[in-house]
Design a protein around this motif. Structure first.
Motif, PDB file in Angstrom:
ATOM      1  N   ALA A   1       0.822  -1.209   0.000  1.00 31.87           N
ATOM      2  CA  ALA A   1       0.000   0.000   0.000  1.00 31.87           C
ATOM      3  C   ALA A   1       0.858   1.261   0.000  1.00 31.87           C
ATOM      4  O   ALA A   1       0.454   2.296  -0.542  1.00 31.87           O
ATOM      5  CB  ALA A   1      -0.939   0.000   1.208  1.00 31.87           C
ATOM      6  N   SER A   2       2.045   1.192   0.597  1.00 34.27           N
ATOM      7  CA  SER A   2       2.921   2.365   0.611  1.00 34.27           C
ATOM      8  C   SER A   2       3.348   2.756  -0.790  1.00 34.27           C
ATOM      9  O   SER A   2       3.543   3.946  -1.085  1.00 34.27           O
ATOM     10  CB  SER A   2       4.153   2.079   1.471  1.00 34.27           C
ATOM     11  OG  SER A   2       4.858   0.942   0.984  1.00 34.27           O
ATOM     12  N   ASN A   3       3.496   1.773  -1.683  1.00 35.04           N
ATOM     13  CA  ASN A   3       3.803   2.080  -3.078  1.00 35.04           C
ATOM     14  C   ASN A   3       2.580   2.616  -3.812  1.00 35.04           C
ATOM     15  O   ASN A   3       2.672   3.556  -4.609  1.00 35.04           O
ATOM     16  CB  ASN A   3       4.331   0.839  -3.791  1.00 35.04           C
ATOM     17  CG  ASN A   3       5.712   0.436  -3.313  1.00 35.04           C
ATOM     18  OD1 ASN A   3       6.479   1.265  -2.836  1.00 35.04           O
ATOM     19  ND2 ASN A   3       6.020  -0.840  -3.427  1.00 35.04           N
ATOM     20  N   LEU A   4       1.434   2.030  -3.540  1.00 38.94           N
ATOM     21  CA  LEU A   4       0.225   2.424  -4.256  1.00 38.94           C
ATOM     22  C   LEU A   4      -0.262   3.810  -3.838  1.00 38.94           C
ATOM     23  O   LEU A   4      -0.962   4.475  -4.610  1.00 38.94           O
ATOM     24  CB  LEU A   4      -0.872   1.388  -4.023  1.00 38.94           C
ATOM     25  CG  LEU A   4      -0.562  -0.008  -4.571  1.00 38.94           C
ATOM     26  CD1 LEU A   4      -1.650  -0.987  -4.180  1.00 38.94           C
ATOM     27  CD2 LEU A   4      -0.415   0.028  -6.089  1.00 38.94           C
ATOM     28  N   ASN A   5       0.087   4.250  -2.652  1.00 35.40           N
ATOM     29  CA  ASN A   5      -0.278   5.606  -2.251  1.00 35.40           C
ATOM     30  C   ASN A   5       0.369   6.661  -3.148  1.00 35.40           C
ATOM     31  O   ASN A   5      -0.116   7.792  -3.233  1.00 35.40           O
ATOM     32  CB  ASN A   5       0.132   5.859  -0.798  1.00 35.40           C
ATOM     33  CG  ASN A   5      -0.755   5.113   0.181  1.00 35.40           C
ATOM     34  OD1 ASN A   5      -1.929   4.851  -0.094  1.00 35.40           O
ATOM     35  ND2 ASN A   5      -0.203   4.755   1.328  1.00 35.40           N
ATOM     36  N   LEU A   6       1.449   6.288  -3.821  1.00 35.40           N
ATOM     37  CA  LEU A   6       2.119   7.224  -4.722  1.00 35.40           C
ATOM     38  C   LEU A   6       1.250   7.572  -5.924  1.00 35.40           C
ATOM     39  O   LEU A   6       1.436   8.631  -6.537  1.00 35.40           O
ATOM     40  CB  LEU A   6       3.449   6.632  -5.199  1.00 35.40           C
ATOM     41  CG  LEU A   6       4.479   6.321  -4.107  1.00 35.40           C
ATOM     42  CD1 LEU A   6       5.707   5.676  -4.723  1.00 35.40           C
ATOM     43  CD2 LEU A   6       4.864   7.580  -3.356  1.00 35.40           C
ATOM     44  N   VAL A   7       0.307   6.698  -6.280  1.00 39.40           N
ATOM     45  CA  VAL A   7      -0.566   6.966  -7.422  1.00 39.40           C
ATOM     46  C   VAL A   7      -1.406   8.210  -7.163  1.00 39.40           C
ATOM     47  O   VAL A   7      -1.441   9.152  -7.967  1.00 39.40           O
ATOM     48  CB  VAL A   7      -1.460   5.749  -7.716  1.00 39.40           C
ATOM     49  CG1 VAL A   7      -2.410   6.048  -8.860  1.00 39.40           C
ATOM     50  CG2 VAL A   7      -0.601   4.528  -8.041  1.00 39.40           C
ATOM     51  N   ALA A   8      -2.096   8.219  -6.027  1.00 34.58           N
ATOM     52  CA  ALA A   8      -2.920   9.376  -5.686  1.00 34.58           C
ATOM     53  C   ALA A   8      -2.064  10.594  -5.355  1.00 34.58           C
ATOM     54  O   ALA A   8      -2.424  11.729  -5.704  1.00 34.58           O
ATOM     55  CB  ALA A   8      -3.832   9.038  -4.512  1.00 34.58           C
ATOM     56  N   LEU A   9      -0.930  10.370  -4.697  1.00 38.00           N
ATOM     57  CA  LEU A   9      -0.059  11.487  -4.329  1.00 38.00           C
ATOM     58  C   LEU A   9       0.491  12.197  -5.568  1.00 38.00           C
ATOM     59  O   LEU A   9       0.463  13.433  -5.648  1.00 38.00           O
ATOM     60  CB  LEU A   9       1.086  10.980  -3.460  1.00 38.00           C
ATOM     61  CG  LEU A   9       2.036  12.035  -2.892  1.00 38.00           C
ATOM     62  CD1 LEU A   9       1.281  12.980  -1.971  1.00 38.00           C
ATOM     63  CD2 LEU A   9       3.192  11.366  -2.152  1.00 38.00           C
ATOM     64  N   GLY A  10       0.969  11.420  -6.543  1.00 33.46           N
ATOM     65  CA  GLY A  10       1.525  12.027  -7.747  1.00 33.46           C
ATOM     66  C   GLY A  10       0.489  12.780  -8.551  1.00 33.46           C
ATOM     67  O   GLY A  10       0.728  13.911  -9.004  1.00 33.46           O
ATOM     68  N   THR A  11      -0.690  12.185  -8.730  1.00 35.80           N
ATOM     69  CA  THR A  11      -1.742  12.857  -9.490  1.00 35.80           C
ATOM     70  C   THR A  11      -2.240  14.100  -8.771  1.00 35.80           C
ATOM     71  O   THR A  11      -2.500  15.136  -9.395  1.00 35.80           O
ATOM     72  CB  THR A  11      -2.908  11.892  -9.745  1.00 35.80           C
ATOM     73  OG1 THR A  11      -2.414  10.699 -10.362  1.00 35.80           O
ATOM     74  CG2 THR A  11      -3.940  12.519 -10.659  1.00 35.80           C
ATOM     75  N   GLY A  12      -2.394  14.015  -7.444  1.00 43.66           N
ATOM     76  CA  GLY A  12      -2.863  15.168  -6.693  1.00 43.66           C
ATOM     77  C   GLY A  12      -1.881  16.331  -6.731  1.00 43.66           C
ATOM     78  O   GLY A  12      -2.272  17.490  -6.944  1.00 43.66           O
ATOM     79  N   ILE A  13      -0.595  16.043  -6.512  1.00 46.22           N
ATOM     80  CA  ILE A  13       0.413  17.111  -6.550  1.00 46.22           C
ATOM     81  C   ILE A  13       0.490  17.720  -7.943  1.00 46.22           C
ATOM     82  O   ILE A  13       0.535  18.952  -8.105  1.00 46.22           O
ATOM     83  CB  ILE A  13       1.782  16.556  -6.117  1.00 46.22           C
ATOM     84  CG1 ILE A  13       1.751  16.158  -4.647  1.00 46.22           C
ATOM     85  CG2 ILE A  13       2.883  17.575  -6.368  1.00 46.22           C
ATOM     86  CD1 ILE A  13       3.039  15.511  -4.157  1.00 46.22           C
ATOM     87  N   ALA A  14       0.502  16.873  -8.972  1.00 44.92           N
ATOM     88  CA  ALA A  14       0.575  17.391 -10.342  1.00 44.92           C
ATOM     89  C   ALA A  14      -0.660  18.220 -10.687  1.00 44.92           C
ATOM     90  O   ALA A  14      -0.557  19.260 -11.351  1.00 44.92           O
ATOM     91  CB  ALA A  14       0.724  16.228 -11.326  1.00 44.92           C
ATOM     92  N   GLY A  15      -1.854  17.776 -10.238  1.00 45.22           N
ATOM     93  CA  GLY A  15      -3.066  18.538 -10.510  1.00 45.22           C
ATOM     94  C   GLY A  15      -3.053  19.898  -9.844  1.00 45.22           C
ATOM     95  O   GLY A  15      -3.409  20.920 -10.454  1.00 45.22           O
ATOM     96  N   ALA A  16      -2.639  19.945  -8.570  1.00 41.02           N
ATOM     97  CA  ALA A  16      -2.566  21.232  -7.868  1.00 41.02           C
ATOM     98  C   ALA A  16      -1.517  22.142  -8.507  1.00 41.02           C
ATOM     99  O   ALA A  16      -1.739  23.359  -8.652  1.00 41.02           O
ATOM    100  CB  ALA A  16      -2.233  20.986  -6.400  1.00 41.02           C
ATOM    101  N   PHE A  17      -0.392  21.569  -8.911  1.00 39.23           N
ATOM    102  CA  PHE A  17       0.653  22.354  -9.567  1.00 39.23           C
ATOM    103  C   PHE A  17       0.164  22.903 -10.904  1.00 39.23           C
ATOM    104  O   PHE A  17       0.432  24.068 -11.252  1.00 39.23           O
ATOM    105  CB  PHE A  17       1.886  21.479  -9.759  1.00 39.23           C
ATOM    106  CG  PHE A  17       3.078  22.200 -10.315  1.00 39.23           C
ATOM    107  CD1 PHE A  17       3.373  23.494  -9.922  1.00 39.23           C
ATOM    108  CD2 PHE A  17       3.907  21.579 -11.237  1.00 39.23           C
ATOM    109  CE1 PHE A  17       4.480  24.158 -10.433  1.00 39.23           C
ATOM    110  CE2 PHE A  17       5.003  22.227 -11.756  1.00 39.23           C
ATOM    111  CZ  PHE A  17       5.305  23.517 -11.347  1.00 39.23           C
ATOM    112  N   ALA A  18      -0.571  22.089 -11.660  1.00 42.33           N
ATOM    113  CA  ALA A  18      -1.105  22.547 -12.939  1.00 42.33           C
ATOM    114  C   ALA A  18      -2.116  23.674 -12.758  1.00 42.33           C
ATOM    115  O   ALA A  18      -2.116  24.662 -13.515  1.00 42.33           O
ATOM    116  CB  ALA A  18      -1.750  21.378 -13.685  1.00 42.33           C
TER     117      ALA A  18
END
Length: 418
Positions: free
Chosen positions: A129-146
């Motif tokens: 699960a620690s690896n899979l949390n990166l999916v939401a983390l990466g998309t969320g950070i990229a979306g906020a940055f965009a």
């Protein structure tokens, strides 16, 4: 002598495999969406790197399992159809008039297929699960940055900055589906709502290119599968596969309808007229197609009119003929049906992702471009990884406490009195 507790033996190879897997999956899930906002070729570079790291980790940890799973995927019916589609695309280089550019396009397609098969086989049986949390983390950070970049660009009236992140926004939109599926499968409703709001705002900025319409189609598919998984997934798979098969008939069916609309749809009507003319003029070419990359190059040199459709439906039939179209249709059907059989919210997210990607391609967005192929490969691997991370959904029931021993029944110590 004091008793020394035996320690578990260290396994440097297993630790190295875990680290490489985390870096590889993090490259796909975390780095790729963020880097796509600043580099147009981020997906082309990062997706192969991430998959190669996953493969190395699998070869270190369990090479036999990797080979057996890869062999099973290749010999399955959907796998053989996909290999046949890639092989037919390579074979079309023989009669393609643009061999050089078509060879590059075929190479990108074959590379995406190879990365998809090998990356899926390299995923472990149980994903952390620690690896899979990166999916939401990466998309969320990229979306906020965009969103921040768009706001700053709007305040400065700098159109160049907006155009530099358009491709990154497209990557974020399609990668939002596995992120939402993971959050919902873990019952993180507030996080899923926050991510959905960010993605929705980004989609509204891409309405002219059809991405907002494609995301709406994906949202409809998500709701339908959530309501009735089996029926909705079967219906959506049949519709998408059917559209691919009957694509040559679409211009003849749509032209009478489009002609009733006002003059604002004249460009679309002109594209349909050219599509119908191509089908009527060369019906035998629908069997083998004209060869890979003939639509784009034909428009550039004037062999095809400029209003020629750029949709995936037209390009597949024009370039690969009925053989390629039938193979693509069966691949889409099997893929969507397999997505509909995934557990919990993954089924809705998987079908929504396929629906969104197909809608984008049908609207003429990034058909078989390298960065789009690599992005779709990463999305497929994310869904595969999330499906393997669903093994721990409920906490085990705590055992009942052991009954206390009655007083006076304790065992006497050696050499002493009770």
């Amino acid at each position: 002598m004091p008793h020394r507790h035996a320690q578990a033996p260290l396994d440097p190879a297993a630790d190295a495999a875990l680290l490489l897997r985390r870096i590889g999956f993090g490259t796909l899930a975390l780095v790729l969406p963020i880097a796509s906002l600043v580099s147009r070729r981020a997906a082309v570079v990062l997706a192969p790197i991430g998959v190669v790291l996953l493969i190395i980790a699998a070869l270190i940890e369990d090479p036999g399992g990797f080979v057996s799973l890869l062999k099973r995927s290749l010999l399955s019916l959907p796998g053989m159809i996909l290999i046949g589609l890639a092989g037919w695309a390579v074979l079309s280089l023989v009669w393609s008039p643009f061999t050089a550019s078509a060879t590059e396009k075929a190479g990108n397609l074959v590379l995406a297929v190879v990365l998809g098969f090998c990356g899926n086989a390299a995923l472990p049986e149980r994903m952390r699960a620690s690896n899979l949390n990166l999916v939401a983390l990466g998309t969320g950070i990229a979306g906020a940055f965009a969103l921040a970049l768009l706001v700053v660009s709007a305040l400065r009236h700098a159109d160049t900055e907006v155009s530099s992140v358009e491709r990154g926004i497209s990557v974020i939109l399609i990668m939002a589906w596995p992120a939402l599926a993971w959050l919902l499968s873990r019952e993180r409703g507030l996080s899923a709502v926050g991510l959905a709001v960010v993605v929705g705002l980004l989609a509204l900025t891409r309405f002219e290119d059809g991405e907002a319409v494609a995301m709406i189609c994906g949202a409809i598919a998500f709701g339908a599968v959530s309501a009735n998984r089996e029926t909705a997934s079967r219906l959506i798979a049949a519709i998408i596969a059917g559209l691919m098969l009957i694509a040559p008939l679409l211009p003849f069916l749509l032209m009478p309808i489009v002609s009733r609309f006002p003059q604002g749809s004249s460009e679309f009507a002109q594209s349909l007229a050219i599509w119908a003319d191509v089908v009527s003029r060369e019906p035998f070419r629908l069997i083998t197609g004209n060869g890979l990359d003939t639509v784009l190059r034909g428009r550039m040199i004037g062999a095809l009119p400029q209003p020629t459709p750029t949709t995936l439906l037209f390009e597949t039939w024009y370039e690969l003929g009925i053989v390629g179209a039938a193979a693509a249709s069966f691949c889409l059907y099997f893929a969507i049906r397999a997505a509909g059989r995934m557990p919990s919210a993954l089924a809705a997210g998987g079908v929504a992702a396929f629906t969104t990607a197909f809608a984008l391609s049908a609207l003429g967005f990034a058909t078989l471009q390298p960065w789009w192929l690599m992005t779709l490969t990463a999305v497929v691997l994310m869904f595969g990884a999330i499906a393997r991370g669903q093994y721990r959904t409920d906490r085990p029931v705590a055992p009942l406490p052991l009954p206390l021993k009655p007083a006076g029944t304790s065992r006497p110590k050696a050499g002493g009195t009770a």
